[in-house]
Design a protein around this motif. Structure first.
Motif, PDB file in Angstrom:
ATOM      1  N   MET A  65      -4.513   4.452 -60.505  1.00 59.48           N
ATOM      2  CA  MET A  65      -3.180   3.616 -60.508  1.00 59.48           C
ATOM      3  C   MET A  65      -3.996   2.731 -60.670  1.00 59.48           C
ATOM      4  N   MET A  66      -4.148   2.150 -59.516  1.00 61.96           N
ATOM      5  CA  MET A  66      -4.460   0.785 -59.573  1.00 61.96           C
ATOM      6  C   MET A  66      -5.883  -0.340 -60.080  1.00 61.96           C
ATOM      7  N   PRO A  67      -6.594   0.034 -60.722  1.00 60.80           N
ATOM      8  CA  PRO A  67      -7.723  -0.469 -61.850  1.00 60.80           C
ATOM      9  C   PRO A  67      -6.298  -0.669 -62.955  1.00 60.80           C
ATOM     10  N   GLU A  68      -5.396   0.065 -63.386  1.00 59.29           N
ATOM     11  CA  GLU A  68      -4.370  -0.237 -64.253  1.00 59.29           C
ATOM     12  C   GLU A  68      -3.312  -1.321 -64.231  1.00 59.29           C
ATOM     13  N   MET A  69      -2.537  -0.865 -62.997  1.00 61.15           N
ATOM     14  CA  MET A  69      -1.707  -2.368 -62.165  1.00 61.15           C
ATOM     15  C   MET A  69      -2.497  -3.488 -62.126  1.00 61.15           C
ATOM     16  N   ALA A  70      -3.849  -3.583 -61.579  1.00 62.68           N
ATOM     17  CA  ALA A  70      -4.563  -5.092 -61.878  1.00 62.68           C
ATOM     18  C   ALA A  70      -4.743  -5.493 -62.565  1.00 62.68           C
ATOM     19  N   LYS A  71      -5.023  -5.094 -63.527  1.00 60.34           N
ATOM     20  CA  LYS A  71      -5.209  -5.457 -64.896  1.00 60.34           C
ATOM     21  C   LYS A  71      -3.853  -6.339 -65.652  1.00 60.34           C
ATOM     22  N   ALA A  72      -2.662  -5.019 -65.354  1.00 57.67           N
ATOM     23  CA  ALA A  72      -1.871  -5.718 -66.153  1.00 57.67           C
ATOM     24  C   ALA A  72      -1.312  -6.501 -65.398  1.00 57.67           C
ATOM     25  N   ALA A  73      -1.541  -6.883 -63.869  1.00 54.97           N
ATOM     26  CA  ALA A  73      -0.811  -8.708 -62.842  1.00 54.97           C
ATOM     27  C   ALA A  73      -1.401  -9.076 -63.491  1.00 54.97           C
ATOM     28  N   GLY A  74      -3.670  -8.591 -64.071  1.00 52.57           N
ATOM     29  CA  GLY A  74      -3.674 -10.491 -63.726  1.00 52.57           C
ATOM     30  C   GLY A  74      -4.798 -10.737 -63.054  1.00 52.57           C
ATOM     31  N   ALA A  75      -4.897  -9.431 -62.218  1.00 55.25           N
ATOM     32  CA  ALA A  75      -5.519  -9.366 -61.078  1.00 55.25           C
ATOM     33  C   ALA A  75      -7.136  -8.652 -61.157  1.00 55.25           C
ATOM     34  N   THR A  76      -7.733 -10.245 -61.738  1.00 57.23           N
ATOM     35  CA  THR A  76      -9.017  -9.974 -62.304  1.00 57.23           C
ATOM     36  C   THR A  76     -10.560 -10.467 -61.533  1.00 57.23           C
ATOM     37  N   GLY A  77     -11.910 -10.081 -62.113  1.00 58.69           N
ATOM     38  CA  GLY A  77     -12.650 -10.944 -60.949  1.00 58.69           C
ATOM     39  C   GLY A  77     -12.916 -11.730 -61.267  1.00 58.69           C
ATOM     40  N   GLU A  78     -12.409 -12.709 -62.434  1.00 53.57           N
ATOM     41  CA  GLU A  78     -12.508 -14.266 -62.440  1.00 53.57           C
ATOM     42  C   GLU A  78     -11.298 -14.760 -61.737  1.00 53.57           C
ATOM     43  N   LEU A  79     -10.541 -14.149 -61.575  1.00 55.97           N
ATOM     44  CA  LEU A  79      -9.397 -14.869 -60.478  1.00 55.97           C
ATOM     45  C   LEU A  79      -9.802 -14.860 -59.214  1.00 55.97           C
ATOM     46  N   LYS A  80     -10.705 -13.296 -58.617  1.00 54.40           N
ATOM     47  CA  LYS A  80     -10.663 -13.599 -57.194  1.00 54.40           C
ATOM     48  C   LYS A  80     -12.078 -14.774 -57.260  1.00 54.40           C
TER      49      LYS A  80
END
Length: 107
Positions: A65-80
Motif C-alpha cells: 500500500m505504501m507506494p500507492e499512497m505515496a504516489k497519490a500524495a505526490g511523494a515522488t523521487g523528484e520531490l525528495k
C-alpha cells in the motif's frame, strides 16, 4: 492430599520477541478485547502461529500500500530531491494512513 502440577501455558519471552509490531499489537488486542479467543488460541497451541501470520500479513500489506499512497500524495523521487522535509512529511502521513487501515482490517 493429592498434589497436582499445573503446566505453565503461555508464550515464551523468546517467541514474543520474534513477533513484530503488528503481532504484538494483535496479542494485546486479543487479551484486552477478545479474552475467550485469546485463551482458546493459547490453550490449543496456535496463538504464536496466529500472531506471526497477522504480523507477516500486516507487513506485506504495508509494503503493497505504501507506494500507492505515496504516489497519490505526490511523494515522488523528484520531490525528495527538491524538498526532503516535505517529502518526509508526506511519507509519514502515508504510513500513518496505511497503518490505520491495517489496524482496522487486521489487528
Amino acid at each position: 492430599m493429592n498434589n497436582h502440577e499445573i503446566p505453565a501455558i503461555g508464550l515464551s519471552e523468546a517467541a514474543t520477541e520474534n513477533l513484530g509490531k503488528y503481532g504484538r499489537m494483535r496479542k494485546q488486542y486479543l487479551q484486552e478485547h477478545m479474552p475467550e479467543l485469546y485463551n482458546s488460541l493459547l490453550l490449543s497451541g496456535t496463538l504464536y502461529a496466529h500472531l506471526l501470520e497477522i504480523d507477516q500479513t500486516a507487513r506485506k500489506r504495508l509494503e503493497l500500500m505504501m507506494p500507492e499512497m505515496a504516489k497519490a500524495a505526490g511523494a515522488t523521487g523528484e520531490l525528495k530531491a527538491l524538498d526532503p522535509l516535505r517529502w518526509a512529511g508526506l511519507m509519514n502521513t502515508c504510513k500513518a494512513q496505511v497503518e490505520e487501515v491495517i489496524l482496522i482490517e487486521l489487528i
